[in-house]
Motif scaffolding. Structure first.
Motif, PDB file in Angstrom:
ATOM      1  N   MET A   1       2.374 -11.552   0.687  1.00  0.00           N
ATOM      2  CA  MET A   1       0.921 -11.372   0.500  1.00  0.00           C
ATOM      3  C   MET A   1       0.344 -12.333  -0.549  1.00  0.00           C
ATOM      4  O   MET A   1      -0.859 -12.336  -0.773  1.00  0.00           O
TER       5      MET A   1
ATOM      6  N   GLY B   1      -4.559  -7.250  -2.232  1.00  0.00           N
ATOM      7  CA  GLY B   1      -3.185  -7.140  -1.710  1.00  0.00           C
ATOM      8  C   GLY B   1      -2.168  -7.848  -2.601  1.00  0.00           C
ATOM      9  O   GLY B   1      -1.121  -7.298  -2.932  1.00  0.00           O
TER      10      GLY B   1
ATOM     11  N   ASP C   1       0.802  -1.230   0.000  1.00  0.00           N
ATOM     12  CA  ASP C   1       0.000   0.000   0.000  1.00  0.00           C
ATOM     13  C   ASP C   1       0.832   1.276   0.000  1.00  0.00           C
ATOM     14  O   ASP C   1       0.373   2.322  -0.394  1.00  0.00           O
TER      15      ASP C   1
END
Ligand SMILES: Nc1ncnc2c1ncn2[C@@H]1O[C@H](COP(=O)(O)OP(=O)(O)OP(=O)(O)O)[C@@H](O)[C@H]1O
Ligand SMILES: [Mg+2]
Length: 262
Positions: A166, A139, A87
């Motif tokens: 992830m 993700g 992110d």
């Protein structure tokens, strides 16, 4: 290619050592895995290599030239890193803008940018999402795009800091297969950070870290010749090594060799 001598780092002047007299050498074109439990100093090490953290003691040289505050920017252009949290690494409004961003900074011709962006997105299986907004991806998809951004730069050193954590097992294998292809060219030095020992089979060299120190390093065979030290370091042995330890002679076997022996 990269030589680290007596590297020590503290986040606070009077705080504990996050890195404690680390000395390491990475050969050009090698795939080096750095393994250690949470808080062992892996990310700190690569943040120093990337010039993100300053104020360390010790020496780092790249191609024989000492890294200093003056030349770190030049070296940084040759290094690409993908972090564990996808992110925090997006700048583009669309997936393809994001992948092209680093290339734009290098002032590459438009056709080269388009070609490299498409190639990198295909490599991570994300070309179909090229016009999507990064924020709306899952993700694992975000992490693939971040990896594409690093691949598109065609860096001399590609660092993945738990960049596959992830991803589902298939996604992780896809990325490892891409790295294997890059590795075959021997042009890019790969630094692969993980706490999963089952991911290091393809690397030339492995470094085991614990509490800011290097506690073992060498070939994969060497690393697995002492499984006690790995277990003491709170690392989980790969499945085939657990079998080897429990039922065979405990020596290093690849997955395929284990199947053959069984
Ligand atoms: N910003 C920070 N300020 C103070 N201490 C920090 C900071 N970042 C990390 N540390 C400390 O430095 C040590 C090394 O942390 P580092 O992030 O390098 O570990 P790591 O091996 O990457 O762990 P992980 O597997 O959890 O990513 C830890 O003891 C951690 O608590
Ligand atoms: Mg980390």
């Amino acid at each position: 290619m990269i030589k680290i001598d007596n590297l020590t780092y503290r986040y606070q002047a009077d705080g504990p050592t996050a890195l404690d007299e680390i000395s390491l050498s990475f050969n050009k074109g090698d795939w080096v895995s750095v393994i250690g439990h949470n808080g062992s100093g892996k990310s700190t090490l690569v943040k120093i290599l990337m010039g993100i953290l300053e104020g360390y003691t010790g020496n780092i040289t790249v191609d024989g030239e000492a890294l200093t505050q003056d030349n770190i920017q030049d070296f940084r252009e040759r290094f690409a890193i993908v972090f564990q949290n996808p992110d925090n690494q997006f700048v583009g409004a669309t997936v393809e803008d994001d992948v092209a961003f680093g290339l734009e900074n290098q002032g590459l011709p438009r056709e080269v940018m388009i070609e490299r962006t498409e190639k990198a997105l295909s490599a991570v299986n994300m070309l179909a999402y090229r016009r999507h907004a990064p924020a709306r991806l899952s993700g694992g998809q975000k992490q693939r795009v971040a990896i594409a951004g690093a691949l598109a730069m065609e860096p001399d050193v590609l660092i993945l800091d738990e960049a596959t954590s992830m991803l589902d097992p298939e996604g992780r294998n896809d990325i490892l297969a891409i790295l294997d292809e890059i590795h075959k060219t021997r042009t890019t030095t790969l630094i692969y950070i993980t706490h999963d020992l089952s991911e290091i089979e393809k690397s030339d060299y492995a470094v085991i870290m614990k509490d800011g120190r290097v506690i073992n390093e060498g070939s994969i065979e060497h690393i697995f010749s002492d499984t006690d030290i790995l277990i003491e370091s709170r690392l989980v042995l790969p499945y085939q090594m657990q079998i080897s330890r429990a039922f065979l002679d405990g020596r290093y076997v690849t997955h395929d060799e284990l199947v053959a022996r069984l």
